[in-house]
Every structure is written in structure tokens, then in C-alpha cells.
Design an enzyme around this catalytic site. Structure first.
Site, PDB file in Angstrom:
ATOM      1  NE  ARG A   1      -4.050   1.852   0.859  1.00  0.00           N
ATOM      2  CZ  ARG A   1      -5.066   2.154   0.050  1.00  0.00           C
ATOM      3  NH1 ARG A   1      -5.103   1.715  -1.195  1.00  0.00           N
ATOM      4  NH2 ARG A   1      -6.081   2.873   0.485  1.00  0.00           N
TER       5      ARG A   1
ATOM      6  CB  THR B   1      -9.220  -1.021  -7.758  1.00  0.00           C
ATOM      7  OG1 THR B   1      -9.102   0.179  -7.041  1.00  0.00           O
ATOM      8  CG2 THR B   1      -8.644  -2.160  -6.944  1.00  0.00           C
TER       9      THR B   1
ATOM     10  CG  ASP C   1      -8.491   5.198  -0.495  1.00  0.00           C
ATOM     11  OD1 ASP C   1      -9.451   5.787  -1.028  1.00  0.00           O
ATOM     12  OD2 ASP C   1      -8.037   4.121  -0.924  1.00  0.00           O
TER      13      ASP C   1
ATOM     14  N   GLY D   1     -13.688   0.409  -4.789  1.00  0.00           N
ATOM     15  CA  GLY D   1     -13.668   1.286  -3.620  1.00  0.00           C
ATOM     16  C   GLY D   1     -14.386   0.655  -2.455  1.00  0.00           C
TER      17      GLY D   1
END
Ligand code: DON
Length: 567
Positions: free
Chosen positions: A103, A374, A416, A467
């Protein structure tokens, strides 16, 4: 780990559920089947690249890495080297499973309040320190068999020689170019627009020479070819040009983390997924642990009762997500969240006769009443090792900032974090402490790559983009297979629904209302606000393994595009 004191007063009915049949057939006849290894993802070309490395004796990890680099070329909306994600690695039998958490992190200069002022929310400032290249390299150093360079060269070739666009990618490129100002996103237009600037058509070739050069540097020098030297300097210069925060020091300092997977059970299945910094695994386990308290009626998958329970479990799981989940390096996450008794108490507050208003669950979280790409890869090799990997640039094409001279996109993952400290509202903004911005911190993700096992054998490899809808997409697929005995194709194709605590509404794929109008009417009568999903929900490219023959069926989710390859 700290303990949580909140208790739920309403008792519940507990129900035992029959053990599923060992030989449940979860593969369906029309999808491609492979005996020795398979890759499925949104891009047929990228799946073929991954499958080629399997055929050359590579591991599932090698194949996932080769597919990821190929996707950075063939699926620029989400495939990336400038983003981040999670790779779940589950060997056959008793081997140790691992999650590679790659991440992105907040740059050192990030501050808690950096996005409070709307004028500060620029594309460049939304960029987090990318994790993909070091993440893939860590996975390779531990589990790779083929040479690193070999895994990247097919992507170099695709970028240098070009590849034919499918309808989905052509459409996505036209869409992002259409919504991006030519002056502000000049590099995006230069790199991704058709040379004659007319709209892309399926079959047109996209050639990316600068990206080919950067990929070649990474192939030759290893991950440091991205995080140090010329490429790092190009990223830092791009940041300086647009007022972004990521520096060469941030890039140099970035490290992926190998973590223990999050393990839970549902009925007679073992669910392996990702722990924080993603909320995915925890939120999924919470919802499944709640759902386990109700007996599914095998013939009533589409009844209002079944939808109501699922939505109520989703609502409660997302409330816990908002309250407790963030980067575990800075957040003390209660261990009880994963306990069956905790979920049982939450499930006990579900009223079978009416929807629970989300505000009623807020508890100590202050909620204000104020008046939104994504991609997922599933891989399995001949040894039975499964890789479930989801990675992203955050929104489609990320920040839309293309590194000048590098020809690749940077993420907008800073989105995010909880931007407005303390502001949690009924529109779905979350302002809770665990996910507030701090330098070097990982922003909370919803990515939820999963591997489902029964009796120690892999049954399903899945995951999705989308998401905050990601967990609920995975939940729908798993429940379809485990509770309702659907084969994997039916489970992936079935209509999906989503509830995220706030906004207090159920989003349904339109096919749900078309196919089951009476159930949807009944849900409204129970007090749910029902809206159609903004677009189709998720894109869950899934592998299903036959428990007896061990044949692998690849099930591309056709909501966006998709293709499988193997041998
Ligand atoms: O990490 C996350 O949860 C989000 N950044 C993922 C974004 C996403 O899935 C958008 N795709 N459709």
C-alpha cells in the site's frame, strides 16, 4: 490490542448450519478449464503474459508479477507501477500463507489537515508514495522462481511495440481524456491520446515508449531502478512542478510489509484475506461472522429476507470499519473485532422486521447531517499455490498525473485518508481518528483479495475493485457459493448489492430489481432506501478449483472486460 466495551442489548436467535457437501461443484461448463495453472484478470493479454510464465515453470507469484507489470501497460486505468495494493499468497497444504502489503504511504510532508481547505485538494497533492514495484520485488525475492527481468520483459515489449485496445480500454481512455483539461493534464493527453487526437476505437494500437524505457530500467536494475536514480528524480520533478509532496527521500524510504493473512471461518470454509492496512479482510470477516448466525434458505437467495440480512450485516460491518480501522502502525485495532462472539452481539441487533437506521448504530461516533479504479488478478499454479492480488491507482487513472519523461501514471491514494478530522456524516464521509493523515502512514484500503479453502484445499480465489463496495462484492460472491451452492460463474454473474453504513441506503445492480422486483418492494417496505448502483458493482475475476479433479475453472467477470489463460 485494546478491548471494546460497547455491548449490544438485543438478544438473537442462533442457528446451526449444515456442513456443505465436500464435492460441491463450483465450476461451470462454459468457462475455460485448466489443469496445471491459470490466470484471470481484466485484460486477456495480461493473463496470457502471466500464463506464459507458469508454462515456463514459474510460480503463481511469478505469474502474478508478470501479469501486474503487463497490466501497467494494457490496463492503464488501474494497472500500475505508480500505485499500490495487496498480494495474498496461499500455498497448497500446510505451507505458510503471506500477505505482501504494498500500500502507498503518505509523504513525509503530509499533515493531518492538508485537505481541509478544498483549494488544497489538487491532483499532485493527492499522490501517495507508490508501493507496487518494491511490493512485487519483495514477493519475488521470497517466492519467485523465474528471473525478475524475465517477468518484466513481456510488459516492456507490449509498451514498446504497442497492443490492440479492447472496447473497455478504448472507452476508458476516451472517457478520461474527455474529462481532463488539456492544459492541466497535458502529459496525460500527450501519452494517452490517439496521435491524431480523435477517439480511440477497439483494435487501435496504444504504444508507450517512455513507459517501455522505465520498465526496462526496472527489469535491469531491480526495484531500485524505480525508487532511486533517474526514475525517482523524474517523479520528484513532476511533484515539484505541480506542488505535490512526494520527494526522492520518500521514494528511497518506501518499504512493503510482509504480514500474516487474516484468517476467519464461514460455515465449513476457511477464509484467508488481508489484514489492516486494508479494511477488506476484517470487514468481510465481520459481515460473514454476523451472517453465520442465520440459516440460509437454499431456495430463497433472492428473497427480501436474505437481502435484508445481508444489508444489515454490511451496515454493521462498515460501522465497525469506520470506528476502528486504520494503519496498524499507528492504530490500536481491537482483537475482538474478529471474534465470533463480537459478531454475534452485532447480529443480535438486527430486527428481521425492519431496517435499522444507521444513525442508531453510531454510538460514540458523532455523525453530522450534512447537506465519490482498481483491478484484481487471481492466479493458481501447478503446485496448488494461489495468489489473489488487488492493486490500484485509486480512481480510474489515479491522479491523472503522468510523470513527464516517464510515461506512467501516479496514484491519488491520499483520497483514502479521512480528510476532515472529526467529520463523519450521513453522506458517507468518515472523519474518525484511526484513518487521519500522518507522515509515512498507510491510508485505509477496502481491497479484499481472498482465498477460500475447505478441508485445507483451495476452493476459490477472488477479489474485486470498486472502492468501498469491494468488501460487499466479495461478500456476495462468497455467500452465493457457500450458502447458495451456486457454481462460480453464476456467483460472479449474480446481481450485487451494497450498504456501507453511511449513506444509509442499499445500492443494487439494476438486474436485481429487474429479476426480483417483489423482493425489492419488500425491502422498501422494511424501511430500506433502495437506489440503483451508479455503475455495475465490482469486477470479480475468480478461479474455482474442483474439489475432486483439482481442475481450475477461470471465471472472468464480464462487467468490464476480462480474460483467462493457463495450461
Ligand atoms: O484502496 C481502496 O480501497 C481504494 N483506493 C480502491 C479504489 C477502487 O477500487 C476504485 N475502483 N473501482
Amino acid at each position: 490490542m485494546r478491548r471494546i466495551s460497547r455491548l449490544f442489548a438485543i438478544p438473537l436467535c442462533l442457528v446451526a448450519v449444515a456442513r456443505a457437501d465436500d464435492a460441491q461443484k463450483i465450476a461451470c461448463g462454459n468457462d475455460s478449464q485448466f489443469q496445471h495453472g491459470a490466470v484471470v484478470c481484466v485484460s486477456q493479454v495480461a493473463s496470457e503474459v502471466g500464463a506464459e510464465s507458469l508454462k515456463r515453470g514459474g510460480t503463481a507469484i511469478d505469474a502474478a508479477i508478470a501479469t501486474a507489470f503487463a497490466l501497467a501497460v494494457t490496463y492503464p486505468a488501474a494497472g500500475n507501477i505508480g500505485g499500490g495494493g495487496y498480494m495474498l499468497i496461499v500455498p497448497a497444504g500446510r505451507g505458510e500463507s503471506t500477505v505482501i502489503d504494498f500500500r502507498e504511504v503518505a509523504p513525509a510532508a503530509a499533515t493531518r489537515d492538508m485537505f481541509v481547505d478544498p483549494s488544497a485538494r489538487t491532483a499532485h497533492r493527492r499522490v501517495g508514495v507508490p508501493g507496487t514495484v518494491r511490493g512485487l520485488a519483495l514477493a519475488h525475492s521470497r517466492h519467485g522462481r523465474l528471473a525478475w527481468r524475465e517477468l518484466i520483459l513481456p510488459a516492456v515489449k507490449l509498451a514498446r511495440d504497442g497492443f490492440a485496445l479492447d472496447a473497455a480500454v478504448a472507452g476508458e481512455l476516451n472517457k478520461v481524456l474527455g474529462r481532463s483539461d488539456r492544459e492541466q493534464f497535458a502529459e496525460l493527453h500527450r501519452v494517452y491520446a490517439r496521435p491524431d487526437t480523435v477517439a480511440w476505437q477497439p483494435g487501435d494500437r496504444l504504444v508507450q515508449p517512455e513507459l517501455a524505457r522505465v520498465l526496462e530500467i526496472i527489469a535491469n536494475k531491480g526495484p531500485d531502478g524505480f525508487y532511486q536514480g533517474e526514475v525517482a528524480q523524474l517523479i520528484a520533478s513532476e511533484m515539484e512542478r505541480g506542488g505535490g509532496l512526494v520527494t526522492t527521500n520518500d521514494l528511497e524510504a518506501y518499504q512493503p510489509i510482509a504480514r500474516k493473512p487474516l484468517r476467519s471461518t464461514y460455515r465449513d470454509c476457511e477464509i484467508l484475506s488481508v489484514p489492516p492496512s486494508s479494511s477488506g479482510g476484517t470487514t468481510l470477516a465481520l459481515a460473514l461472522n454476523m451472517l453465520e448466525n442465520f440459516e440460509p434458505n437454499p431456495s430463497a437467495r433472492w428473497s427480501a429476507t436474505s437481502q435484508h440480512r445481508m444489508a444489515e450485516c454490511m451496515r454493521r460491518a462498515y460501522r465497525e470499519r469506520a470506528a476502528y480501522l486504520g494503519d496498524p502502525a499507528t492504530t490500536d485495532i481491537p482483537a475482538e473485532l474478529m471474534e465470533k462472539s463480537y459478531a454475534r452481539r452485532l447480529a443480535g441487533s438486527i430486527d428481521p422486521a425492519k431496517a435499522t437506521p444507521s444513525e442508531q448504530l453510531a454510538g460514540e461516533l458523532p455523525v453530522t447531517n450534512e447537506s465519490e479504479h482498481t483491478t484484481h488478478v487471481s492466479v493458481m499454479d501447478g503446485d496448488g499455490t494461489a495468489v489473489s492480488m488487488t492493486y490500484t491507482l485509486e480512481q480510474a487513472f489515479g491522479s491523472r498525473v503522468v510523470v513527464r519523461g516517464g510515461g506512467f501514471l501516479l496514484n491519488d491514494e491520499m483520497n483514502d485518508f479521512n480528510w476532515l478530522p472529526g467529520v463523519t456524516n450521513n453522506k458517507g464521509r468518515i472523519g474518525t481518528l484511526p484513518n487521519q493523515i500522518a507522515p509515512g502512514k498507510r491510508m485505509l484500503s477496502s481491497m479484499c483479495p481472498v482465498v477460500v479453502r475447505r478441508d485445507g484445499r483451495t476452493l476459490l480465489v477472488s477479489g474485486s475493485p470498486g472502492g468501498r463496495t469491494i468488501v460487499n462484492t466479495v461478500l456476495c460472491v462468497l455467500v452465493n457459493v457457500i450458502d447458495y451452492r451456486m457454481d462460480a460463474r453464476a456467483a460472479v454473474d449474480a446481481p450485487r448489492l451494497h450498504h456501507a453504513w453511511f449513506p444509509d441506503e442499499i445500492r443494487i445492480e439494476p438486474s436485481l430489481a429487474k429479476q426480483h422486483p417483489m423482493a425489492v418492494d419488500e425491502l422498501r417496505r422494511l424501511g430500506h432506501k433502495i437506489l440503483p448502483s451508479r455503475e455495475s458493482q465490482g469486477d470479480a475475476h475468480t478461479l474455482a478449483v474442483d474439489p475432486r479433479s483439482r481442475a481450475i475453472t477461470a471465471v472472468p467477470d464480464h462487467r468490464v472486460s476480462g480474460g483467462a489463460a493457463g495450461h
